[in-house]
Write a protein that holds these residues in place. Structure first.
Motif, PDB file in Angstrom:
ATOM      1  N   VAL A  58      25.187  21.931 -14.134  1.00 19.19           N
ATOM      2  CA  VAL A  58      25.353  23.354 -14.415  1.00 19.19           C
ATOM      3  C   VAL A  58      26.426  23.973 -13.528  1.00 19.19           C
ATOM      4  CG1 VAL A  58      24.218  25.597 -14.542  1.00 19.19           C
ATOM      5  CG2 VAL A  58      22.991  23.543 -15.261  1.00 19.19           C
ATOM      6  N   CYS A  59      27.303  24.700 -14.189  1.00 19.70           N
ATOM      7  CA  CYS A  59      28.424  25.393 -13.552  1.00 19.70           C
ATOM      8  C   CYS A  59      28.370  26.850 -13.996  1.00 19.70           C
ATOM      9  CB  CYS A  59      29.734  24.739 -13.983  1.00 19.70           C
ATOM     10  SG  CYS A  59      31.218  25.534 -13.331  1.00 19.70           S
ATOM     11  N   TYR A  60      28.468  27.755 -13.050  1.00 24.79           N
ATOM     12  CA  TYR A  60      28.475  29.183 -13.337  1.00 24.79           C
ATOM     13  C   TYR A  60      29.833  29.767 -12.965  1.00 24.79           C
ATOM     14  CZ  TYR A  60      23.394  28.646 -13.507  1.00 24.79           C
ATOM     15  OH  TYR A  60      22.124  28.249 -13.819  1.00 24.79           O
ATOM     16  N   TYR A  61      29.971  31.068 -13.209  1.00 25.33           N
ATOM     17  CA  TYR A  61      31.154  31.795 -12.773  1.00 25.33           C
ATOM     18  C   TYR A  61      30.704  32.822 -11.748  1.00 25.33           C
ATOM     19  CZ  TYR A  61      35.391  34.520 -12.653  1.00 25.33           C
ATOM     20  OH  TYR A  61      36.519  35.166 -12.220  1.00 25.33           O
ATOM     21  N   SER A  62      31.262  32.770 -10.572  1.00 22.58           N
ATOM     22  CA  SER A  62      30.932  33.718  -9.513  1.00 22.58           C
ATOM     23  C   SER A  62      31.763  34.980  -9.688  1.00 22.58           C
ATOM     24  CB  SER A  62      31.205  33.103  -8.137  1.00 22.58           C
ATOM     25  OG  SER A  62      31.092  34.094  -7.136  1.00 22.58           O
ATOM     26  N   ARG A  63      31.101  36.083  -9.966  1.00 22.06           N
ATOM     27  CA  ARG A  63      31.815  37.358 -10.132  1.00 22.06           C
ATOM     28  C   ARG A  63      32.379  37.833  -8.800  1.00 22.06           C
ATOM     29  NH1 ARG A  63      27.674  41.156 -13.036  1.00 22.06           N
ATOM     30  NH2 ARG A  63      26.390  40.299 -11.376  1.00 22.06           N
ATOM     31  N   LEU A  68      34.868  29.435 -10.468  1.00 23.62           N
ATOM     32  CA  LEU A  68      33.743  28.617 -10.897  1.00 23.62           C
ATOM     33  C   LEU A  68      32.851  28.303  -9.711  1.00 23.62           C
ATOM     34  CD1 LEU A  68      35.422  26.110 -13.382  1.00 23.62           C
ATOM     35  CD2 LEU A  68      34.182  28.225 -13.904  1.00 23.62           C
ATOM     36  N   TRP A  69      31.552  28.221  -9.996  1.00 27.11           N
ATOM     37  CA  TRP A  69      30.539  27.936  -8.983  1.00 27.11           C
ATOM     38  C   TRP A  69      29.663  26.825  -9.537  1.00 27.11           C
ATOM     39  CZ3 TRP A  69      25.732  31.421  -9.302  1.00 27.11           C
ATOM     40  CH2 TRP A  69      24.727  30.949  -8.475  1.00 27.11           C
ATOM     41  N   ARG A  70      29.863  25.653  -9.036  1.00 28.64           N
ATOM     42  CA  ARG A  70      29.065  24.502  -9.455  1.00 28.64           C
ATOM     43  C   ARG A  70      27.794  24.496  -8.623  1.00 28.64           C
ATOM     44  NH1 ARG A  70      34.327  23.783  -9.722  1.00 28.64           N
ATOM     45  NH2 ARG A  70      35.129  23.180 -11.766  1.00 28.64           N
ATOM     46  N   LYS A  71      26.684  24.790  -9.272  1.00 27.71           N
ATOM     47  CA  LYS A  71      25.412  24.949  -8.580  1.00 27.71           C
ATOM     48  C   LYS A  71      25.141  23.743  -7.697  1.00 27.71           C
ATOM     49  CE  LYS A  71      21.440  27.100  -7.962  1.00 27.71           C
ATOM     50  NZ  LYS A  71      21.401  27.935  -6.804  1.00 27.71           N
ATOM     51  N   GLY A  72      24.983  24.017  -6.399  1.00 27.43           N
ATOM     52  CA  GLY A  72      24.639  22.970  -5.446  1.00 27.43           C
ATOM     53  C   GLY A  72      25.800  22.375  -4.688  1.00 27.43           C
ATOM     54  N   GLU A  73      27.038  22.801  -4.977  1.00 25.57           N
ATOM     55  CA  GLU A  73      28.178  22.163  -4.311  1.00 25.57           C
ATOM     56  C   GLU A  73      28.213  22.440  -2.817  1.00 25.57           C
ATOM     57  OE1 GLU A  73      31.891  23.259  -6.144  1.00 25.57           O
ATOM     58  OE2 GLU A  73      31.484  25.389  -5.972  1.00 25.57           O
ATOM     59  N   THR A  74      27.618  23.541  -2.355  1.00 25.14           N
ATOM     60  CA  THR A  74      27.552  23.777  -0.905  1.00 25.14           C
ATOM     61  C   THR A  74      26.135  23.609  -0.366  1.00 25.14           C
ATOM     62  OG1 THR A  74      27.340  26.160  -1.253  1.00 25.14           O
ATOM     63  CG2 THR A  74      29.552  25.309  -0.810  1.00 25.14           C
ATOM     64  N   GLN A  99      15.877  21.379 -11.764  1.00 22.66           N
ATOM     65  CA  GLN A  99      16.341  21.933 -10.495  1.00 22.66           C
ATOM     66  C   GLN A  99      15.987  20.987  -9.353  1.00 22.66           C
ATOM     67  OE1 GLN A  99      17.930  25.056  -9.617  1.00 22.66           O
ATOM     68  NE2 GLN A  99      17.983  24.069  -7.626  1.00 22.66           N
ATOM     69  N   THR A 100      16.967  20.623  -8.555  1.00 23.90           N
ATOM     70  CA  THR A 100      16.737  19.883  -7.318  1.00 23.90           C
ATOM     71  C   THR A 100      16.629  20.897  -6.197  1.00 23.90           C
ATOM     72  OG1 THR A 100      17.957  17.958  -8.087  1.00 23.90           O
ATOM     73  CG2 THR A 100      17.697  18.183  -5.705  1.00 23.90           C
ATOM     74  N   GLY A 101      15.494  20.939  -5.516  1.00 26.59           N
ATOM     75  CA  GLY A 101      15.304  21.893  -4.429  1.00 26.59           C
ATOM     76  C   GLY A 101      15.071  23.293  -4.950  1.00 26.59           C
ATOM     77  N   VAL A 102      15.610  24.270  -4.240  1.00 27.16           N
ATOM     78  CA  VAL A 102      15.403  25.676  -4.580  1.00 27.16           C
ATOM     79  C   VAL A 102      16.594  26.218  -5.362  1.00 27.16           C
ATOM     80  CG1 VAL A 102      13.907  26.053  -2.589  1.00 27.16           C
ATOM     81  CG2 VAL A 102      16.354  26.472  -2.357  1.00 27.16           C
ATOM     82  N   ALA A 103      16.341  27.234  -6.172  1.00 27.57           N
ATOM     83  CA  ALA A 103      17.420  27.827  -6.964  1.00 27.57           C
ATOM     84  C   ALA A 103      18.020  29.056  -6.287  1.00 27.57           C
ATOM     85  CB  ALA A 103      16.898  28.220  -8.349  1.00 27.57           C
ATOM     86  N   CYS A 104      17.224  29.741  -5.471  1.00 28.60           N
ATOM     87  CA  CYS A 104      17.659  31.016  -4.906  1.00 28.60           C
ATOM     88  C   CYS A 104      18.320  30.844  -3.540  1.00 28.60           C
ATOM     89  CB  CYS A 104      16.451  31.942  -4.778  1.00 28.60           C
ATOM     90  SG  CYS A 104      16.876  33.611  -4.232  1.00 28.60           S
ATOM     91  N   HIS A 105      19.354  31.630  -3.300  1.00 27.52           N
ATOM     92  CA  HIS A 105      20.056  31.568  -2.019  1.00 27.52           C
ATOM     93  C   HIS A 105      19.190  32.046  -0.851  1.00 27.52           C
ATOM     94  CE1 HIS A 105      20.707  35.843  -2.848  1.00 27.52           C
ATOM     95  NE2 HIS A 105      20.964  35.971  -1.554  1.00 27.52           N
ATOM     96  N   PRO A 138      28.774  21.700   3.864  1.00 28.83           N
ATOM     97  CA  PRO A 138      28.972  21.331   2.460  1.00 28.83           C
ATOM     98  C   PRO A 138      28.348  19.972   2.146  1.00 28.83           C
ATOM     99  CG  PRO A 138      31.044  22.012   3.453  1.00 28.83           C
ATOM    100  CD  PRO A 138      30.036  21.900   4.564  1.00 28.83           C
ATOM    101  N   HIS A 139      27.782  19.866   0.963  1.00 25.24           N
ATOM    102  CA  HIS A 139      27.239  18.608   0.455  1.00 25.24           C
ATOM    103  C   HIS A 139      28.239  17.989  -0.496  1.00 25.24           C
ATOM    104  CE1 HIS A 139      23.577  20.431   1.969  1.00 25.24           C
ATOM    105  NE2 HIS A 139      22.996  19.238   1.876  1.00 25.24           N
ATOM    106  N   LYS A 140      28.348  16.712  -0.494  1.00 22.49           N
ATOM    107  CA  LYS A 140      29.235  15.995  -1.417  1.00 22.49           C
ATOM    108  C   LYS A 140      28.394  15.338  -2.508  1.00 22.49           C
ATOM    109  CE  LYS A 140      32.864  16.749   1.111  1.00 22.49           C
ATOM    110  NZ  LYS A 140      33.633  17.896   0.829  1.00 22.49           N
ATOM    111  N   HIS A 141      28.815  15.526  -3.761  1.00 23.24           N
ATOM    112  CA  HIS A 141      28.112  14.907  -4.897  1.00 23.24           C
ATOM    113  C   HIS A 141      29.102  14.213  -5.781  1.00 23.24           C
ATOM    114  CE1 HIS A 141      24.271  16.761  -4.063  1.00 23.24           C
ATOM    115  NE2 HIS A 141      24.953  17.855  -3.753  1.00 23.24           N
TER     116      HIS A 141
END
Length: 141
Positions: A58-63, A68-74, A99-105, A138-141
């Motif tokens: 899943v990839c979102y757009y950060s307003r 682009l914001w690839r969920k989980g990249e950080t 969902q791996t882990g938590v969804a909310c910041h 940062p996490h690497k995937h």
């Protein structure tokens, strides 16, 4: 069941049915596929939705960041797409995810952790992880 990406022509035809708003965005609701829990609401532009449907990640757009914001990249808290659904008006997307882990910041499983009550907003879930730990490196995937 393994999700398969659509071919380019099919993907293009599907995306033609999406009604992006005047900013080129569509609301995207993420729901945990096996429990039905609503995890979050975010935004997608054409590129984010196309990438999500192609890759299954899943990839979102950060307003706020305008990219682009690839969920989980950080945080490492990723979302794998199980199924994507378009609503009747074509202006909202429901993403059934794993969902791996938590969804909310904030470190909670879901962004919807406050309830409107007669006494005001009530916190109905506690953080599962310290937000500082989510974004420490940062996490690497």
């Amino acid at each position: 069941m393994t999700r398969k990406a659509p071919d380019a022509q099919t993907l293009s035809l599907m995306l033609d049915n999406v009604k992006f708003d005047s900013n080129g965005l569509i609301a995207a609701i993420a729901q945990q596929h096996d429990t039905g829990e609503i995890l979050m609401l975010a935004w997608m532009n054409h590129e984010a939705l196309e990438e999500t449907l192609q890759t299954g990640r899943v990839c979102y757009y950060s307003r706020s960041r305008q990219n682009l914001w690839r969920k989980g990249e950080t945080s490492g808290q990723t979302q794998q797409l199980i199924e994507a659904r378009l609503d009747c008006d074509g202006d909202a997307v429901l993403l059934l995810v794993d969902q791996t882990g938590v969804a909310c910041h904030t470190g909670r499983k879901s962004c919807f952790y406050r309830s409107f009550t007669e006494d005001g907003l009530k916190e109905i879930s506690k953080p599962e992880i310290d937000p500082g730990q989510l974004y420490a490196r940062p996490h690497k995937h």
